[in-house]
Design a protein around this motif. Structure first.
Motif, PDB file in Angstrom:
ATOM      1  N   ASP A 199       2.786   8.745  -4.969  1.00  0.00           N
ATOM      2  CA  ASP A 199       4.188   8.475  -5.274  1.00  0.00           C
ATOM      3  C   ASP A 199       5.129   9.045  -4.217  1.00  0.00           C
ATOM      4  N   GLU A 200       4.774  10.176  -3.651  1.00  0.00           N
ATOM      5  CA  GLU A 200       5.645  10.824  -2.670  1.00  0.00           C
ATOM      6  C   GLU A 200       5.885   9.929  -1.452  1.00  0.00           C
ATOM      7  N   ILE A 201       4.826   9.331  -0.946  1.00  0.00           N
ATOM      8  CA  ILE A 201       4.971   8.467   0.230  1.00  0.00           C
ATOM      9  C   ILE A 201       5.688   7.171  -0.136  1.00  0.00           C
ATOM     10  N   GLU A 202       5.403   6.653  -1.310  1.00  0.00           N
ATOM     11  CA  GLU A 202       6.081   5.425  -1.741  1.00  0.00           C
ATOM     12  C   GLU A 202       7.590   5.653  -1.845  1.00  0.00           C
ATOM     13  N   THR A 203       7.982   6.782  -2.422  1.00  0.00           N
ATOM     14  CA  THR A 203       9.404   7.109  -2.565  1.00  0.00           C
ATOM     15  C   THR A 203      10.050   7.315  -1.200  1.00  0.00           C
ATOM     16  N   LEU A 204       9.357   8.032  -0.310  1.00  0.00           N
ATOM     17  CA  LEU A 204       9.887   8.276   1.036  1.00  0.00           C
ATOM     18  C   LEU A 204      10.140   6.966   1.775  1.00  0.00           C
ATOM     19  N   CYS A 205       9.168   6.076   1.758  1.00  0.00           N
ATOM     20  CA  CYS A 205       9.302   4.818   2.493  1.00  0.00           C
ATOM     21  C   CYS A 205      10.440   3.958   1.948  1.00  0.00           C
ATOM     22  N   LYS A 206      10.564   3.909   0.645  1.00  0.00           N
ATOM     23  CA  LYS A 206      11.641   3.114   0.056  1.00  0.00           C
ATOM     24  C   LYS A 206      13.009   3.695   0.411  1.00  0.00           C
ATOM     25  N   SER A 207      13.106   5.017   0.476  1.00  0.00           N
ATOM     26  CA  SER A 207      14.389   5.656   0.813  1.00  0.00           C
ATOM     27  C   SER A 207      14.745   5.462   2.282  1.00  0.00           C
ATOM     28  N   LYS A 208      13.739   5.246   3.143  1.00  0.00           N
ATOM     29  CA  LYS A 208      13.982   5.080   4.581  1.00  0.00           C
ATOM     30  C   LYS A 208      13.891   3.616   5.013  1.00  0.00           C
ATOM     31  N   ASP A 209      13.857   2.718   4.048  1.00  0.00           N
ATOM     32  CA  ASP A 209      13.782   1.278   4.334  1.00  0.00           C
ATOM     33  C   ASP A 209      12.551   0.935   5.170  1.00  0.00           C
ATOM     34  N   VAL A 210      11.432   1.518   4.807  1.00  0.00           N
ATOM     35  CA  VAL A 210      10.149   1.266   5.469  1.00  0.00           C
ATOM     36  C   VAL A 210       9.306   0.386   4.550  1.00  0.00           C
ATOM     37  N   PRO A 211       8.805  -0.743   5.042  1.00  0.00           N
ATOM     38  CA  PRO A 211       7.971  -1.606   4.199  1.00  0.00           C
ATOM     39  C   PRO A 211       6.770  -0.828   3.650  1.00  0.00           C
ATOM     40  N   VAL A 212       6.590  -0.883   2.343  1.00  0.00           N
ATOM     41  CA  VAL A 212       5.540  -0.074   1.719  1.00  0.00           C
ATOM     42  C   VAL A 212       4.816  -0.880   0.657  1.00  0.00           C
ATOM     43  N   TYR A 213       3.537  -0.578   0.520  1.00  0.00           N
ATOM     44  CA  TYR A 213       2.711  -1.212  -0.506  1.00  0.00           C
ATOM     45  C   TYR A 213       1.916  -0.130  -1.213  1.00  0.00           C
ATOM     46  N   ARG A 214       1.998  -0.109  -2.530  1.00  0.00           N
ATOM     47  CA  ARG A 214       1.224   0.847  -3.320  1.00  0.00           C
ATOM     48  C   ARG A 214      -0.029   0.136  -3.810  1.00  0.00           C
ATOM     49  N   SER A 215      -1.178   0.622  -3.410  1.00  0.00           N
ATOM     50  CA  SER A 215      -2.430  -0.034  -3.758  1.00  0.00           C
ATOM     51  C   SER A 215      -2.631  -0.066  -5.263  1.00  0.00           C
ATOM     52  N   LYS A 216      -3.408  -1.050  -5.708  1.00  0.00           N
ATOM     53  CA  LYS A 216      -3.680  -1.210  -7.132  1.00  0.00           C
ATOM     54  C   LYS A 216      -4.390   0.022  -7.688  1.00  0.00           C
ATOM     55  N   PRO A 217      -4.112   0.387  -8.948  1.00  0.00           N
ATOM     56  CA  PRO A 217      -4.783   1.546  -9.549  1.00  0.00           C
ATOM     57  C   PRO A 217      -6.298   1.387  -9.534  1.00  0.00           C
ATOM     58  N   ASP A 218      -6.974   2.397  -9.047  1.00  0.00           N
ATOM     59  CA  ASP A 218      -8.426   2.378  -8.970  1.00  0.00           C
ATOM     60  C   ASP A 218      -8.896   3.819  -8.993  1.00  0.00           C
ATOM     61  N   ALA A 219      -9.827   4.111  -9.876  1.00  0.00           N
ATOM     62  CA  ALA A 219     -10.282   5.494 -10.039  1.00  0.00           C
ATOM     63  C   ALA A 219     -10.850   6.055  -8.739  1.00  0.00           C
ATOM     64  N   GLY A 220     -11.666   5.243  -8.059  1.00  0.00           N
ATOM     65  CA  GLY A 220     -12.269   5.714  -6.811  1.00  0.00           C
ATOM     66  C   GLY A 220     -11.244   5.924  -5.724  1.00  0.00           C
ATOM     67  N   ILE A 221     -10.300   4.984  -5.584  1.00  0.00           N
ATOM     68  CA  ILE A 221      -9.276   5.096  -4.555  1.00  0.00           C
ATOM     69  C   ILE A 221      -8.338   6.260  -4.843  1.00  0.00           C
ATOM     70  N   ASP A 222      -7.937   6.419  -6.096  1.00  0.00           N
ATOM     71  CA  ASP A 222      -6.987   7.469  -6.449  1.00  0.00           C
ATOM     72  C   ASP A 222      -7.547   8.862  -6.178  1.00  0.00           C
ATOM     73  N   SER A 223      -8.824   9.066  -6.451  1.00  0.00           N
ATOM     74  CA  SER A 223      -9.412  10.378  -6.227  1.00  0.00           C
ATOM     75  C   SER A 223      -9.445  10.717  -4.741  1.00  0.00           C
ATOM     76  N   ILE A 224      -9.736   9.720  -3.906  1.00  0.00           N
ATOM     77  CA  ILE A 224      -9.747   9.936  -2.457  1.00  0.00           C
ATOM     78  C   ILE A 224      -8.327  10.091  -1.937  1.00  0.00           C
ATOM     79  N   ALA A 225      -7.401   9.323  -2.498  1.00  0.00           N
ATOM     80  CA  ALA A 225      -6.019   9.348  -2.022  1.00  0.00           C
ATOM     81  C   ALA A 225      -5.387  10.732  -2.154  1.00  0.00           C
ATOM     82  N   ARG A 226      -5.806  11.487  -3.151  1.00  0.00           N
ATOM     83  CA  ARG A 226      -5.238  12.821  -3.353  1.00  0.00           C
ATOM     84  C   ARG A 226      -5.932  13.880  -2.500  1.00  0.00           C
ATOM     85  N   SER A 227      -6.970  13.459  -1.780  1.00  0.00           N
ATOM     86  CA  SER A 227      -7.763  14.414  -1.013  1.00  0.00           C
ATOM     87  C   SER A 227      -7.039  14.867   0.245  1.00  0.00           C
ATOM     88  N   VAL A 228      -7.360  16.093   0.675  1.00  0.00           N
ATOM     89  CA  VAL A 228      -6.835  16.604   1.945  1.00  0.00           C
ATOM     90  C   VAL A 228      -7.850  16.368   3.063  1.00  0.00           C
TER      91      VAL A 228
END
Length: 435
Positions: A199-228
């Motif tokens: 959500d942080e990157i999605e909000t940032l891009c929308k506030s800076k007028d940067v084209p953004v796409y939030r990937s579809k909810p997926d358990a496997g993707i979401d767990s990796i997405a939060r990884s450092v």
């Protein structure tokens, strides 16, 4: 005498009269039997089963044209039978489609070169010596918007000539992402997209007028997405990238640690399935060289020639929507799923370069190495370019800070050096980096 002869000739012999009577009688009997059969067997003497389709039509006609005296039970029975036959017919059609599809798939692995040649053009004889050129550019796949209708609608607005820059990012790389998209904006590149992993990157891009796409909810993707884990995020891009190719778009896949100084789409060849930046730092390492291996124990045959090339950088490559390209992504994703500790760049290169051999079918994908002066890695920049006056007027298309962990300060220094003209902006940084 004459009169008697003529009279004798005009009289018919008895045998001829009898034959005429028999013929007349046979004709009469035939007409009688024909009328009798027509009356007794109005539908013909022999009865053949009508085809399935005709029976269905006849029965449906009987249902529609049945008289008011037809019993409701009979009508309902005919309707039920009609529905059952229609379902069976639909099921048979489905089975035929599935069998046809399986047959096509089974044939894909045979004689691919011949099929590709026939697809792209008619067969022809080889031309004169030195004029023959093999095929390099595979045809693109037929776009399939059903894969992701929401993404398809977004890409129609963002892409230019069916191609765009794509970057994956989460909140851990927020600072570098800002340098990334600001450099793109300053160059005037319109066709780029950030795939937000949180959500942080999605909000940032929308506030800076940067084209953004939030990937579809997926358990496997979401767990990796939060990884450092940078390698885990890097591996995820191959999985997400597949949908872009299925939708028919060419993608310039970009890591976030890249500074854009010119529009890269003006410097691409687009003649291969994959066109990638190299990790090489000179012509030999970037484009390939003959490396001689020395084994003194072999005596006369001590020298063995080998062909070497430094790996392609999986953080910056242009990929066209072709069957070999999608197969490459599938292979990489499959291997990374089996071995989460594997480095995505190593797997990417192994699948792209390893030839077919016993027990392994190599990928038949065409590839091109990008111009190392235009698509520059940070090793070449900090080791060579900044110290050599011959490169003082050189302005690369992009600089990828792939060789150094202190990415954010080096990215800002690159902007200062090339965009703001600060000549000493790169001097404080060492060639390499501390462990």
């Amino acid at each position: 005498m004459m009169g008697r002869r003529e009279g004798a000739l005009m009289r018919s012999p008895p045998s001829m009269s009898l034959r005429g009577s028999r013929i007349a009688a046979a004709v009469g009997i035939g007409v009688f039997l024909g009328c009798a059969f027509a009356f007794l067997f109005p539908n013909g003497l022999f009865h053949f089963d009508a085809p399935q389709e005709h029976r269905i039509t006849s029965r449906s006609s009987q249902v529609v044209n049945s008289s008011p005296c037809e019993s409701p039970e009979r009508i309902n029975m005919l309707k039920t039978e009609l529905a059952t036959l229609s379902e069976k017919n639909a099921e048979l059609k489905k089975q035929i489609r599935e069998l046809t599809s399986k047959l096509q798939l089974s044939e894909q692995g045979t004689d691919q070169a011949q099929k590709q040649f026939l697809l792209l053009g008619e067969q022809r004889k080889a031309g004169p010596f030195g004029t023959v050129k093999g095929l390099r550019t595979n045809p693109t796949v037929l776009p399939d918007e059903s894969v992701n209708p929401a993404l398809a609608k977004l890409l129609e607005k963002v892409a230019v000539q069916k191609e765009l820059i794509v970057c994956l990012a989460n909140g851990n790389v927020k600072d570098m992402l800002e340098v990334w998209y600001e450099s793109i904006k300053s160059v005037g590149i319109p066709n780029y997209l950030v795939v937000a992993l949180d959500d942080e990157i999605e909000t940032l891009c929308k506030s800076k007028d940067v084209p953004v796409y939030r990937s579809k909810p997926d358990a496997g993707i979401d767990s990796i997405a939060r990884s450092v884990n940078g390698h885990a995020i890097s591996g995820l891009k191959f999985r997400i990238l597949r949908e872009f190719l299925q939708l028919g778009y060419s993608v310039l896949l970009s890591d976030v640690d890249i500074v854009y100084l010119q529009n890269p789409f003006e410097h691409l060849y687009r003649d291969s399935d994959v066109e990638s930046m190299s990790d090489g730092h000179d012509n030999y390492t970037a484009y390939g060289f003959n490396d001689v291996f020395d084994d003194p124990k072999m005596g006369w045959a001590r020298y063995a020639h080998t062909m070497r090339i430094w790996v392609y950088n999986s953080g910056f490559f242009y990929i066209r929507p072709t069957v070999p390209s999608i197969e490459l992504l599938d292979r990489v994703v499959t291997r990374l799923a089996k071995d989460p500790k594997a480095w995505d760049q190593a797997v990417f290169n192994e699948e792209l370069f390893f030839p077919s051999h016993p027990g392994y079918d190599g990928l038949h994908a065409s590839k091109r190495t990008m111009d190392r002066f235009e698509f520059m890695n940070s090793k070449f920049l900090f080791r060579t370019v900044r110290k050599d006056e011959n490169y003082s007027k050189l302005k690369p298309v992009v600089v990828h800070v792939n060789y150094h962990p202190d990415k954010f300060p080096r990215m800002k220094a690159i902007v200062e050096f090339y965009v703001n003209g600060k000549k000493d902006a790169l001097e404080p940084f060492p060639e390499g980096s501390a462990w």
